[in-house]
Design an enzyme around this catalytic site. Structure first.
Site, PDB file in Angstrom:
ATOM      1  N   HIS A 355       0.800  -1.224   0.000  1.00 61.06           N
ATOM      2  CA  HIS A 355       0.000   0.000   0.000  1.00 61.06           C
ATOM      3  C   HIS A 355       0.831   1.271   0.000  1.00 61.06           C
ATOM      4  CE1 HIS A 355      -4.197  -1.294   0.414  1.00 61.06           C
ATOM      5  NE2 HIS A 355      -3.734  -2.325   1.088  1.00 61.06           N
ATOM      6  N   LYS A 543      -8.267  13.877   4.558  1.00 60.15           N
ATOM      7  CA  LYS A 543      -7.482  12.643   4.486  1.00 60.15           C
ATOM      8  C   LYS A 543      -6.491  12.656   5.644  1.00 60.15           C
ATOM      9  CE  LYS A 543      -6.228  13.694   0.305  1.00 60.15           C
ATOM     10  NZ  LYS A 543      -6.297  12.543  -0.586  1.00 60.15           N
ATOM     11  N   ARG A 544      -5.853  11.520   5.871  1.00 56.15           N
ATOM     12  CA  ARG A 544      -4.799  11.448   6.882  1.00 56.15           C
ATOM     13  C   ARG A 544      -3.763  12.539   6.633  1.00 56.15           C
ATOM     14  NH1 ARG A 544       0.007   8.386   6.741  1.00 56.15           N
ATOM     15  NH2 ARG A 544      -0.625   7.489   4.738  1.00 56.15           N
ATOM     16  N   LYS A 549       1.064  14.251   1.367  1.00 56.71           N
ATOM     17  CA  LYS A 549      -0.298  14.570   0.921  1.00 56.71           C
ATOM     18  C   LYS A 549      -0.481  16.080   0.739  1.00 56.71           C
ATOM     19  CE  LYS A 549      -2.225  10.395   3.031  1.00 56.71           C
ATOM     20  NZ  LYS A 549      -2.817   9.687   1.872  1.00 56.71           N
ATOM     21  N   THR A 651      -8.384   6.675  -2.079  1.00 54.98           N
ATOM     22  CA  THR A 651      -9.769   6.277  -2.344  1.00 54.98           C
ATOM     23  C   THR A 651     -10.723   7.444  -2.092  1.00 54.98           C
ATOM     24  OG1 THR A 651      -9.903   5.345  -0.108  1.00 54.98           O
ATOM     25  CG2 THR A 651      -9.473   3.812  -1.927  1.00 54.98           C
ATOM     26  N   LYS A 655     -14.422   8.664  -3.902  1.00 55.48           N
ATOM     27  CA  LYS A 655     -15.653   9.022  -3.186  1.00 55.48           C
ATOM     28  C   LYS A 655     -16.140  10.406  -3.616  1.00 55.48           C
ATOM     29  CE  LYS A 655     -13.794   6.174   0.411  1.00 55.48           C
ATOM     30  NZ  LYS A 655     -12.798   6.189   1.483  1.00 55.48           N
TER      31      LYS A 655
END
Length: 816
Positions: A355, A543-544, A549, A651, A655
């Site tokens: 992952h 998100k985390r 990110k 993901t 969504k």
């Protein structure tokens, strides 16, 4: 499912009396939730029993999906939807004077996960049941999850997430399947009467693993699979002899060991005790799960050497990799297989999903810790490593570099990703780009050795949670237009494309989006005390929180826009609401500084009346599945802005797309495939490519100070990090963020995630967003097309690919 409304109402009132000695009028909201949940559970249990009877009759092959996380979200609403009983139950509750929406809000999110890894696992379980494939999810019953996030004075504060304080009505304790899990001690070798070596672990500490089963319902098909989460109990709860001698610590030693194992998800591993606890957790749930899986198989079969014909263990990232050695231990020590026999079974039974491309996330355990805590497992890992090195030497004679790069045990570390690859028959990435990077970069040596093991399985999401349940207005609109087939066949959404140019449909779609924005605005008002305009652009990044990110890029751009508005108040500017939601790991100092920065910027901007509400900034506290459903439904812009080559898949991007948000992102992870599906003209792409990032990382050539020295507006933004503009009480509060963008140190490059390098491209993409949003018809067209083209990104498709290519399962039909 046909629900008898009178019977259901009777069950609810009966449950209130039995559980709480209350009538409806005097019961609390929580008590009513419990009563309704137990009434729903009655219908589920019949299907659950029927499903497992069918599995036994057909002697099915089963996948055990092993994961440290399962971010399930609330269960009641999802279970009612998958029972196809929403209308009947809603009506029955209305007749009792109750509102299902209010009841659902009493349920805490199950604190069994945190980020995308756990939510993916939850989506996969939903799809496995809906498609009728036999499966168990296996994890840990965390008492307090990772943490509940509070924002105090702009800082993240972690408090225990006591989600089980009122109990969990859907779980079932299965004491009969308890297993003993051993830690520490030493291993003694002896020979049996046939002269074969036997290994016995002695002087160990142990705990009893107790499974709690949660039902995972398929949509409208009577199939109920199981999420099995393990709790730990002391084997000897209290040592009276030690207590009487005054050794109170030793008296409760076993109890303390058991309690700590299941208290929290991802304990802080910045110290030795934290690392030890993480490894204990991993071995605990893996050992219990594998012991039970093998025992279950042997209840109906007599040859453990054929285990792989009926069982597959899917390792969800490196956390469950001790599965490999634990399965070997059970096969050799409990069932007396030879090494070669056990290895043959193991390598046909284990499959590994990678992952991450981030090297720090590929777990490596200190050899001293690993060998002390898991002595028998360590012996087995060393033997796997010894044999693997012989294979490398045979394949690449005199190439010591290959051993250095590929060995499982090397330089005092046990490398779990290497163990997973060596022992698994399948190794998959989770988006096409990610898999190619693994093959060509991070895991190239393994790909060169075993190309046949590597494959891609692009992630997906369940539309039943994130559209049918999370966005009922849009779900109904879609069904009115194209029918309900999309609920179990998401590519059917492609039939919406013909409505993208229909003006009436565009208006209907945008009105639904507006209503969802009003709903989220009310949530923000209630929880943040901030008024946001539902007519503004809702620009969302949830998100985390991790540096790659690039939430920092987002908030630096907000600062840049704010400066621009202050400098040019006469300039036309379409109002924006920037919405953030993220948890940072408790020990991740820099990520927590980004959260503080977002909240500090929000304090300044939201209280500046001179900008007339052109920008609002909101940080949604304690981001989780239940508030995510509100957020996805309301978003206009989906921020997917990771440094290219760093995000395995993502993901959240799927969504948002499913709910009609347009992607603003880099060509990273699954963004690449999203753009392929919807067309570049219906997204906003910016920034370096993955090849460019990898080239800079390998060869250098990027100096962020050149940008700082030549771009005044960027320099002004960075200066505001250290001049007290957003932190007047402590001008140095954001100094570390400033330094990370401009200065290298002994362990990282300056601006290692290319924030300044991509800043201008990002700002230009944001200008395109504003220009596009002003054209409401065209925006509506693009938004409808995003929904229409999201069919590929269902977890149903992903699971079918796992089934066909890896697990080789058969569908089961369950009749009641």
């Amino acid at each position: 499912m046909n629900i008898n409304k009178e019977e259901f109402k009777k069950n609810v009132t009966s449950n209130l009396k039995t559980l709480f000695r209350k009538e409806i009028e005097e019961a609390s909201k929580q008590q009513i939730f419990q009563a309704v949940a137990y009434a729903v559970k009655d219908y589920i249990v019949d299907q659950w029993i029927a499903t497992h009877k069918q599995y036994e009759e057909q002697d099915v092959k089963t996948v055990y999906y092993l994961s440290m996380e399962f971010l399930m979200g609330r269960a009641l609403g999802n279970n009612i939807i998958n029972l196809c009983a929403d209308k009947e139950i809603r009506e029955a509750l209305n007749e009792l004077g109750l509102d299902l929406n209010v009841i659902e809000d009493q349920e805490p999110d199950a604190a069994l996960g945190n980020g995308g890894l756990g939510r993916l696992a939850a989506c996969f379980l939903d799809s496995l049941s809906t498609l009728g494939y036999p499966a168990y999810g296996c994890g840990i019953r965390y008492k307090y999850g990772m943490f509940e996030q509070k924002i105090e004075n702009g800082f993240q504060v972690e408090v225990p997430d006591n989600w089980l304080k009122d109990g969990n009505p859907f779980e079932m304790k299965r004491q009969e399947y308890a297993a003993e899990v051993k830690f520490g001690g030493y291993v003694r070798m002896m020979r049996d009467e046939n002269g074969r070596e036997r290994f016995i672990q002695e002087n160990y500490q142990s705990v009893r693993a107790i499974p709690y089963d949660l039902p995972v319902l398929g949509y409208g098909n009577n199939v109920v699979n199981t999420l099995r989460i393990w709790d730990a109990e002391a084997i000897n709860t209290f040592n009276l002899d030690s207590f009487d001698k005054g050794d109170y610590q030793k008296a409760v030693e076993q109890e303390n060991l058991a309690r700590t194992i299941c208290e929290v998800l991802y304990p802080n591993d910045n110290h030795y005790a934290g690392k030890e606890l993480r490894l204990k957790q991993q071995y605990f749930f893996v050992s219990a799960s594998i012991q039970r899986a093998v025992s279950k198989y042997m209840e109906n079969h007599d040859d453990v050497k054929k285990l792989h014909e009926k069982v597959c263990f899917q390792l969800n990232d490196t956390h469950p990799t001790v599965t490999v050695a634990e399965l070997m231990r059970i096969l050799m020590d409990d069932y007396y297989l030879t090494w070669d026999e056990a290895w043959e079974v193991t390598k046909k039974s284990c499959a590994y999903t990678n992952h991450t491309i981030m090297s720090e996330a590929l777990e490596k355990w200190p050899l001293e810790l690993f060998s002390r805590l898991l002595p028998r497992i360590y012996q087995i890992v060393e033997e796997i490593n010894r044999r693997f090195i012989l294979l490398i030497q045979e394949k690449y004679p005199n190439d010591y570099r290959k051993i250095e790069k590929m060995a499982i045990v090397y330089d005092g570390q046990v490398k779990m990703a290497h163990l997973a690859i060596v022992a698994s028959f399948s190794v998959n990435g989770v988006a096409r780009l990610h898999t190619e990077i693994l093959k060509n970069e991070q895991l190239h040596d393994f790909y060169e050795l075993w190309p046949e093991k590597f494959n891609n399985k692009t992630n997906g999401i369940t539309q039943r949670r994130f559209l049918l349940h999370g966005n009922p207005l849009l779900a109904q609109w879609v069904t009115d237009k194209i029918g309900s087939d999309w609920i179990t066949n998401l590519p059917h959404l492609n039939n919406l494309a013909i409505y993208a140019d229909d003006e009436k449909c565009q208006k209907e779609f945008m009105h639904i989006k507006y209503q969802n924005k009003v709903r989220l605005a009310a949530y923000i008002k209630e929880h943040n005390g901030v008024e946001v305009d539902p007519r503004s652009i809702f620009d969302v990044q949830v998100k985390r929180l991790h540096e790659y990110k690039r939430q920092l890029l987002n908030i630096l751009h907000v600062m840049y826009l704010y400066n621009d508005i202050k400098m040019h108040p006469e300039k036309e500017f379409y109002p924006r609401t920037f919405i953030f939601g993220a948890k940072a790991s408790a020990g991740y100092r820099r990520a927590k500084a980004v959260i503080k920065l977002i909240n500090s910027v929000a304090d300044v901007i939201n209280n500046d009346k001179t900008i007339e509400g052109k920008i609002k900034v909101v940080f949604i506290e304690n981001y989780r599945v239940s508030n995510a459903e509100l957020i996805f439904a309301a978003a206009d812009v989906s921020e997917q802005i990771s440094t290219a080559s760093k995000e395995a898949s993502g993901t959240g991007n799927m969504k948002f797309m499913l709910n009609g948000a347009l992607t603003l992102g880099t060509m990273d992870g699954a963004n690449v495939e999203i753009v392929e599906e919807v067309g570049k003209e219906n997204a906003f792409i910016f920034g370096l490519s993955s090849d460019e990032v990898i080239d800079f990382e390998k060869n250098g050539g990027y100096n962020p100070r050149e940008i700082y020295n030549t771009d005044l507006e960027i320099r002004n933004v960075l200066t505001q990090l250290i001049n007290g503009y957003y932190s007047p009480q402590d001008p140095d509060l954001f100094r570390e963020l400033y330094n990370s963008l401009l200065d290298s140190n002994g362990y990282e490059r300056a601006d290692q995630y290319f924030i300044l390098k991509d800043f201008r491209s990002y700002a230009e993409a944001q200008e395109r967003v504003e220009a596009a949003y002003r054209d409401e018809k065209n925006w509506a067209r693009s938004a409808i097309l995003n929904v229409a083209k999201s069919g590929k990104f269902t977890s149903d498709r992903t699971i079918e690919e796992y089934v066909q290519d890896i697990w080789k399962l058969e569908k089961v039909k369950v009749e009641l």
